[in-house]
Design a protein around this motif. Structure first.
Motif, PDB file in Angstrom:
ATOM      1  N   ALA A   1      -2.146  -0.747  -9.360  1.00 47.69           N
ATOM      2  CA  ALA A   1      -3.587  -0.099  -9.088  1.00 47.69           C
ATOM      3  C   ALA A   1      -3.374   1.495  -8.646  1.00 47.69           C
ATOM      4  O   ALA A   1      -2.695   1.703  -7.691  1.00 47.69           O
ATOM      5  CB  ALA A   1      -4.232  -0.962  -8.076  1.00 47.69           C
ATOM      6  N   LEU A   2      -3.999   2.121  -9.488  1.00 47.69           N
ATOM      7  CA  LEU A   2      -3.991   3.890  -9.316  1.00 47.69           C
ATOM      8  C   LEU A   2      -5.358   4.457  -8.984  1.00 47.69           C
ATOM      9  O   LEU A   2      -6.201   4.250  -9.646  1.00 47.69           O
ATOM     10  CB  LEU A   2      -3.220   4.100 -10.607  1.00 47.69           C
ATOM     11  N   HIS A   3      -5.457   4.797  -7.868  1.00 44.64           N
ATOM     12  CA  HIS A   3      -6.769   5.437  -7.327  1.00 44.64           C
ATOM     13  C   HIS A   3      -6.300   7.118  -7.870  1.00 44.64           C
ATOM     14  O   HIS A   3      -5.279   7.601  -7.455  1.00 44.64           O
ATOM     15  CB  HIS A   3      -6.582   5.630  -5.809  1.00 44.64           C
TER      16      HIS A   3
ATOM     17  N   ASN B   1       0.636  -1.145   0.072  1.00 45.25           N
ATOM     18  CA  ASN B   1      -0.048   0.117  -0.035  1.00 45.25           C
ATOM     19  C   ASN B   1       0.987   1.145  -0.002  1.00 45.25           C
ATOM     20  O   ASN B   1       1.627   1.441   1.001  1.00 45.25           O
ATOM     21  CB  ASN B   1      -0.829  -0.033   1.178  1.00 45.25           C
ATOM     22  N   MET B   2       0.838   2.062  -0.869  1.00 44.70           N
ATOM     23  CA  MET B   2       1.682   3.360  -1.247  1.00 44.70           C
ATOM     24  C   MET B   2       0.352   4.225  -1.676  1.00 44.70           C
ATOM     25  O   MET B   2       0.619   5.089  -2.171  1.00 44.70           O
ATOM     26  CB  MET B   2       2.672   3.403  -2.338  1.00 44.70           C
ATOM     27  N   GLY B   3      -0.748   4.052  -0.878  1.00 45.00           N
ATOM     28  CA  GLY B   3      -1.895   5.041  -1.147  1.00 45.00           C
ATOM     29  C   GLY B   3      -2.636   5.490  -0.173  1.00 45.00           C
ATOM     30  O   GLY B   3      -3.599   6.370  -0.261  1.00 45.00           O
ATOM     31  N   CYS B   4      -2.371   5.101   1.080  1.00 41.80           N
ATOM     32  CA  CYS B   4      -3.275   5.575   2.343  1.00 41.80           C
ATOM     33  C   CYS B   4      -3.125   7.010   2.589  1.00 41.80           C
ATOM     34  O   CYS B   4      -1.930   7.265   2.915  1.00 41.80           O
ATOM     35  CB  CYS B   4      -3.366   4.485   3.300  1.00 41.80           C
ATOM     36  N   PRO B   5      -4.119   7.671   2.875  1.00 41.80           N
ATOM     37  CA  PRO B   5      -3.975   8.987   2.950  1.00 41.80           C
ATOM     38  C   PRO B   5      -4.325   9.218   4.545  1.00 41.80           C
ATOM     39  O   PRO B   5      -3.929  10.434   5.098  1.00 41.80           O
ATOM     40  CB  PRO B   5      -5.052   9.889   2.222  1.00 41.80           C
ATOM     41  N   ALA B   6      -4.740   8.396   5.188  1.00 41.02           N
ATOM     42  CA  ALA B   6      -5.005   8.390   6.744  1.00 41.02           C
ATOM     43  C   ALA B   6      -3.877   9.134   7.349  1.00 41.02           C
ATOM     44  O   ALA B   6      -2.746   8.567   7.456  1.00 41.02           O
ATOM     45  CB  ALA B   6      -5.398   7.174   7.396  1.00 41.02           C
ATOM     46  N   LYS B   7      -4.040   9.882   8.330  1.00 44.93           N
ATOM     47  CA  LYS B   7      -2.951  10.625   9.324  1.00 44.93           C
ATOM     48  C   LYS B   7      -2.197   9.832   9.839  1.00 44.93           C
ATOM     49  O   LYS B   7      -0.964   9.766   9.894  1.00 44.93           O
ATOM     50  CB  LYS B   7      -3.626  11.626  10.145  1.00 44.93           C
ATOM     51  N   ASN B   8      -2.672   8.792  10.515  1.00 53.15           N
ATOM     52  CA  ASN B   8      -1.857   7.953  11.296  1.00 53.15           C
ATOM     53  C   ASN B   8      -1.026   6.912  10.521  1.00 53.15           C
ATOM     54  O   ASN B   8      -0.198   6.531  11.104  1.00 53.15           O
ATOM     55  CB  ASN B   8      -2.968   7.161  12.302  1.00 53.15           C
ATOM     56  N   VAL B   9      -1.256   6.849   9.162  1.00 59.44           N
ATOM     57  CA  VAL B   9      -0.430   6.035   8.337  1.00 59.44           C
ATOM     58  C   VAL B   9       0.315   6.993   7.470  1.00 59.44           C
ATOM     59  O   VAL B   9       1.877   6.821   7.684  1.00 59.44           O
ATOM     60  CB  VAL B   9      -1.568   5.313   7.317  1.00 59.44           C
ATOM     61  N   ALA B  10       0.098   8.053   6.835  1.00 57.60           N
ATOM     62  CA  ALA B  10       0.739   8.868   6.077  1.00 57.60           C
ATOM     63  C   ALA B  10       1.893   9.646   7.140  1.00 57.60           C
ATOM     64  O   ALA B  10       2.978   9.943   6.730  1.00 57.60           O
ATOM     65  CB  ALA B  10      -0.201   9.738   5.434  1.00 57.60           C
TER      66      ALA B  10
ATOM     67  N   VAL C   1       1.575  -2.764  -6.432  1.00 55.69           N
ATOM     68  CA  VAL C   1       1.669  -1.783  -5.619  1.00 55.69           C
ATOM     69  C   VAL C   1       0.164  -1.063  -6.057  1.00 55.69           C
ATOM     70  O   VAL C   1      -0.274  -1.082  -6.882  1.00 55.69           O
ATOM     71  CB  VAL C   1       2.513  -0.796  -6.030  1.00 55.69           C
ATOM     72  N   LYS C   2      -0.286  -0.477  -4.845  1.00 57.28           N
ATOM     73  CA  LYS C   2      -1.478   0.419  -5.034  1.00 57.28           C
ATOM     74  C   LYS C   2      -1.242   1.646  -4.533  1.00 57.28           C
ATOM     75  O   LYS C   2      -0.446   1.865  -3.378  1.00 57.28           O
ATOM     76  CB  LYS C   2      -2.790  -0.144  -4.123  1.00 57.28           C
ATOM     77  N   THR C   3      -1.658   2.771  -5.213  1.00 52.72           N
ATOM     78  CA  THR C   3      -1.206   4.015  -5.061  1.00 52.72           C
ATOM     79  C   THR C   3      -2.050   4.940  -5.445  1.00 52.72           C
ATOM     80  O   THR C   3      -3.259   4.664  -5.821  1.00 52.72           O
ATOM     81  CB  THR C   3       0.316   4.227  -5.556  1.00 52.72           C
ATOM     82  N   ARG C   4      -1.779   6.272  -5.326  1.00 54.86           N
ATOM     83  CA  ARG C   4      -2.503   7.388  -5.906  1.00 54.86           C
ATOM     84  C   ARG C   4      -1.684   8.210  -6.734  1.00 54.86           C
ATOM     85  O   ARG C   4      -0.452   7.913  -6.904  1.00 54.86           O
ATOM     86  CB  ARG C   4      -2.528   8.315  -4.592  1.00 54.86           C
ATOM     87  N   ILE C   5      -2.090   9.321  -7.463  1.00 56.93           N
ATOM     88  CA  ILE C   5      -1.494  10.049  -8.442  1.00 56.93           C
ATOM     89  C   ILE C   5      -0.529  11.056  -7.946  1.00 56.93           C
ATOM     90  O   ILE C   5       0.117  11.584  -8.953  1.00 56.93           O
ATOM     91  CB  ILE C   5      -2.855  10.467  -9.464  1.00 56.93           C
ATOM     92  N   GLY C   6      -0.641  11.244  -6.685  1.00 59.24           N
ATOM     93  CA  GLY C   6       0.488  12.372  -6.383  1.00 59.24           C
ATOM     94  C   GLY C   6       0.269  12.405  -4.739  1.00 59.24           C
ATOM     95  O   GLY C   6      -0.674  11.981  -4.273  1.00 59.24           O
ATOM     96  N   TYR C   7       0.843  13.551  -4.134  1.00 60.68           N
ATOM     97  CA  TYR C   7       0.993  13.688  -2.680  1.00 60.68           C
ATOM     98  C   TYR C   7       0.041  15.099  -2.482  1.00 60.68           C
ATOM     99  O   TYR C   7      -1.259  14.760  -2.114  1.00 60.68           O
ATOM    100  CB  TYR C   7       2.251  14.181  -2.118  1.00 60.68           C
ATOM    101  N   ASP C   8       0.423  16.206  -3.093  1.00 64.81           N
ATOM    102  CA  ASP C   8      -0.516  17.480  -3.067  1.00 64.81           C
ATOM    103  C   ASP C   8      -0.880  17.779  -4.496  1.00 64.81           C
ATOM    104  O   ASP C   8      -2.164  18.448  -4.532  1.00 64.81           O
ATOM    105  CB  ASP C   8       0.096  18.555  -2.182  1.00 64.81           C
ATOM    106  N   SER C   9      -0.288  17.255  -5.735  1.00 57.88           N
ATOM    107  CA  SER C   9      -0.858  17.351  -6.791  1.00 57.88           C
ATOM    108  C   SER C   9      -0.192  16.265  -7.537  1.00 57.88           C
ATOM    109  O   SER C   9       0.595  15.600  -7.327  1.00 57.88           O
ATOM    110  CB  SER C   9      -0.146  18.885  -7.345  1.00 57.88           C
ATOM    111  N   PRO C  10      -0.904  16.075  -8.939  1.00 52.44           N
ATOM    112  CA  PRO C  10      -0.585  14.784  -9.595  1.00 52.44           C
ATOM    113  C   PRO C  10       0.957  14.685 -10.223  1.00 52.44           C
ATOM    114  O   PRO C  10       1.291  15.969 -10.500  1.00 52.44           O
ATOM    115  CB  PRO C  10      -1.421  14.919 -10.809  1.00 52.44           C
ATOM    116  N   VAL C  11       1.576  13.793  -9.708  1.00 53.05           N
ATOM    117  CA  VAL C  11       2.940  13.784 -10.197  1.00 53.05           C
ATOM    118  C   VAL C  11       3.223  12.461 -10.988  1.00 53.05           C
ATOM    119  O   VAL C  11       4.209  11.606 -10.775  1.00 53.05           O
ATOM    120  CB  VAL C  11       3.974  13.865  -9.130  1.00 53.05           C
ATOM    121  N   ILE C  12       2.457  11.938 -11.974  1.00 53.63           N
ATOM    122  CA  ILE C  12       2.581  10.607 -12.773  1.00 53.63           C
ATOM    123  C   ILE C  12       3.886  10.434 -13.212  1.00 53.63           C
ATOM    124  O   ILE C  12       4.454   9.502 -13.322  1.00 53.63           O
ATOM    125  CB  ILE C  12       1.270  10.652 -13.764  1.00 53.63           C
TER     126      ILE C  12
END
Ligand SMILES: Cc1cc2nc3c(=O)[nH]c(=O)nc-3n(C[C@H](O)[C@H](O)[C@H](O)COP(=O)(O)O)c2cc1C
Length: 371
Positions: free
Chosen positions: A222-224, A116-125, A195-206
């Protein structure tokens, strides 16, 4: 000796090829997205039985927790044979813990390991895990490398008992589960990593982030289509997902899109429009296993009987746990009765139930036989 060595490598290579289930899946792939507190063993069993998604993932589980002896986390790794291909999802920041937890997942007979490289929850990130890894790509790569090393450890004969940070309580339980696996799933095989991740941290950085992952040759990403900062707000950005797919298509890595899919038709349309290998459905699958079926629409009675079956399986699966509680099951029951007149009234009654039996009684009061 040399010859023997290369023969063994060939066997290992072949078994690695065979065990990469991603390559054997029908395309496009439509899977159940992992959701902490939702996609546990009973939920996956029911979703697989009535919807048959192509893949399922466990809820994410902390490698730090596992390696610090949190025995109760093994509950997250419960599954049954009907759920295959089943992927164990893990998260954390400590590469050597990923290596050791990978050995556990192999020993437990999983078909794949997802990081998991996509969880935004505070206790994780806030600890640098989940989507925060987008900011530390070298650490993200190291984590993938060490997870692969853990799989190699397993192929080369290690078990969780040989891992320095795994407590004997955990390794004994893992060994017990391993013994209960069908013989075919006890073999030492190389598992694919995804890997499951997101498109960026505060803006997309594909263009910066995705090549870092592709360099490590995961079987799938897998990309959210949201950034960490967006959490679950706004809309998933499928144009960014398409950009990532274009990069992945230059490699053997599969790219699955994710975010806000409302139906199977919607998933298929997005897969075609954005040239993807597949998609994952998350929230739309809550109380709705049939979302993965092309035409089948259950009657409300059928759906409520499934809800009852789900509650019974929940009880059977967890009642021996010293921390057993029916509470986490109530929300599922609430989701099943989403679309009927009086739904909010029935839900209020459901939120007070403490067993499948009590659920059946409430439903009967409202005119539905679920047993
Ligand atoms: C309650 C909840 C828990 C989640 N837990 C996880 C998780 O454990 N691992 C993960 O990779 N994503 C997790 N996610 C993210 C989902 O897998 C998915 O990426 C997200 O919900 C967007 O897809 P959807 O719009 O189809 O729900 C979670 C989402 C929700 C709503």
């Amino acid at each position: 000796m040399r010859l023997k060595h290369s023969y063994e490598s060939l066997i290992r290579y072949n078994s690695a090829m065979e065990s990469n289930f991603w390559q054997n899946l029908p395309k496009p792939i439509v899977g159940l997205s992992p959701m902490d507190g939702v996609t546990d063993h009973p939920f996956r069993h029911i979703t697989k039985k009535y919807g048959n998604p192509d893949i399922t993932y466990t809820e994410f589980t902390s490698v730090e927790g596992v390696c610090h002896g949190a025995t109760q986390l093994l509950k997250d790794f419960l599954y049954d044979e009907t759920q295959r291909p089943i992927i164990g999802q893990i998260y954390g920041t400590t590469p050597k813990f990923f290596r050791q937890t990978a050995v556990i997942l192999c020993e437990l007979g999983f078909d794949g390991i997802d990081i998991n490289m996509g969880c935004p929850a505070k206790n994780v990130a806030h600890s640098g895990a989940g989507a925060a890894l987008i900011k530390t790509p070298k650490l993200a790569q190291e984590i993938i490398r060490e997870t692969k090393a853990g799989i190699e450890d397993w192929v080369n004969g290690k078990t969780s008992k040989d891992c320095e940070d795994i407590t004997s309580e955990i390794s004994t339980l893992v060994e017990k589960y391993h013994q209960q696996l069908p013989k075919a799933n006890q073999i030492r095989r190389t598992l694919p990593i995804s890997v499951k991740t997101r498109i960026g941290y505060d803006s997309p950085v594909i263009d910066e982030w995705i090549p870092n992952l592709l360099e490590m040759q995961p079987a799938a990403i897998a990309l959210h289509g949201r950034t960490l900062k967006q959490q679950y707000g706004g809309q998933a950005n499928w144009e960014e997902i398409a950009r990532a797919a274009a990069l992945a298509h230059q490699t053997p890595t599969l790219l699955l899109g994710n975010g806000d899919i409302t139906s199977l038709q919607d998933a298929q349309q997005k897969i075609t429009t954005y040239s993807l290998d597949g998609a994952l459905i998350g929230r739309t699958a809550m109380g709705n296993p049939f979302v993965f079926k092309p035409k089948e629409m259950p009657s409300v009675e059928q759906l409520f009987r499934i809800a009852y079956e789900h509650a019974q399986l929940y009880e059977q699966s967890f009642h021996t746990d010293p921390r057993y509680n029916f509470l986490p099951m109530r929300k599922h029951l609430g989701w099943y009765v989403h679309d009927i007149p009086n739904a909010s009234q029935i839900r209020q009654a459901i939120y007070r139930t403490n067993s499948s039996q009590e659920f059946a009684t409430v439903m009967k009061e409202y005119g539905f036989e679920v047993i």
